[in-house]
Design a protein around this motif. Sequence first.
Motif, short mmCIF file in Angstrom:
data_model
loop_
_atom_site.label_atom_id
_atom_site.label_comp_id
_atom_site.label_asym_id
_atom_site.label_seq_id
_atom_site.Cartn_x
_atom_site.Cartn_y
_atom_site.Cartn_z
N LYS A 177 -6.62 -9.50 1.64
CA LYS A 177 -6.61 -8.79 2.90
C LYS A 177 -5.24 -8.90 3.59
CE LYS A 177 -10.77 -7.35 2.53
NZ LYS A 177 -10.97 -5.96 2.11
N VAL A 178 -4.29 -8.16 3.05
CA VAL A 178 -2.99 -7.96 3.69
C VAL A 178 -2.79 -6.45 3.77
CG1 VAL A 178 -2.04 -10.11 2.76
CG2 VAL A 178 -1.66 -7.96 1.53
N PRO A 179 -2.06 -5.95 4.76
CA PRO A 179 -1.89 -4.50 4.89
C PRO A 179 -1.22 -3.90 3.66
CG PRO A 179 -1.23 -5.62 6.90
CD PRO A 179 -1.42 -6.68 5.87
N ALA A 180 -1.82 -2.86 3.12
CA ALA A 180 -1.24 -2.17 1.96
C ALA A 180 0.02 -1.42 2.38
CB ALA A 180 -2.25 -1.21 1.36
N ILE A 181 1.00 -1.39 1.47
CA ILE A 181 2.27 -0.71 1.75
C ILE A 181 2.20 0.71 1.21
CG2 ILE A 181 4.75 -0.74 1.34
CD1 ILE A 181 4.59 -3.77 1.06
#
Length: 353
Positions: free
Chosen positions: A93-97
């Motif tokens: 759960k990290v922001p997708a680039i």
Amino acid sequence: MAENHEVTEEGKSTELPLSIEDEKKLTSLAENVLQGWDLQAEKIEVIQGNQMALVWKIHTNSGAVCLKRIHRPEKKALFSIFAQDYLAKKGMKVPAILEAKNGNLYTKHGAFLFVVYDWIEGRPFELTVKKDLEFIMKGLAEFHTASVGYQPPNGVPVFTKLGRWPNHYIKRCKQMETWKLMAQAEKDDPFSQLYLQEIDHFIQDGKGVLDRLLQSSYVSWTEQLKHQPNLCHQDYGTGNTLLGENDQIWVIDLDTVSFDLPIRDLRKMIIPLLDTTGVWDEKTFYVMLNAYETAAPLTDEQKKVMFIDMLFPYELYDVIREKYVRKSALPREELESAFEYERVKAAALHPLI
């Protein structure tokens, strides 16, 4: 909430209001940079504009995204950009680039790299609430385990702190010695008077921690991890995490990631939090440690290395640095509290080691 909108532990923004002229300039900058992406911006909001790491919320017909200017040297920025892409594609759960038109994960404008991320909605964690505290520590463990296997592409330097702790200890002890000269130049200052009276004991303690570290499994653990390291966030906390829908734990702002022992992030989370109470809160200490270990168990030897590292007077060092490097006018009571916390902390940790 913005992917990189900094908040205090109370959840309040650290931003100061921008002038109308500055806001127009930053909006124009965002418009120029966004030409590198296949996006139709309907509205641009400046979220963070008073710092070198600029953040915008871009409203499009398919939802909001986050545009960020990374305030790091290009090589370090690339290491973190590819790390974030690796984690997102792995399901962390990290922001997708979002890829730019040219297929890259970023674009360069002037001296800085710009990246577009998914916009993450959520709330900051409240660390006085046990459930939130457990969630944020579990999120840290998941971040560490998910990051194993990351290697930057060819041509992107590896950033690692593996094996460098002894040098960090030595450097800090030498600085505390040097700051005695500055204190001697301020003999009428109550803070400096107390510093000169007490600091030698804590410098010796710092040197003793170094000896303990070198006699522990630190060296062997470090060598082992060099073959398959995990990332450390280096700035994990309430400002760089969000709790989303369905209790999803989001980790944001990965600009400072590097390879290191996972317990570095634990120490940076646990020790400053306990420092806010004035006493050693054993219950909170174990709530945090046990929550982390539900997702990433540590061996007894690994925990011993962590306890040894926690013994080093980091919090005291930060207070002294604030006084003699940043030239803040700190009262004597600030130093008294820092000394006392180090004593209380040492009394709690020595039996664990």
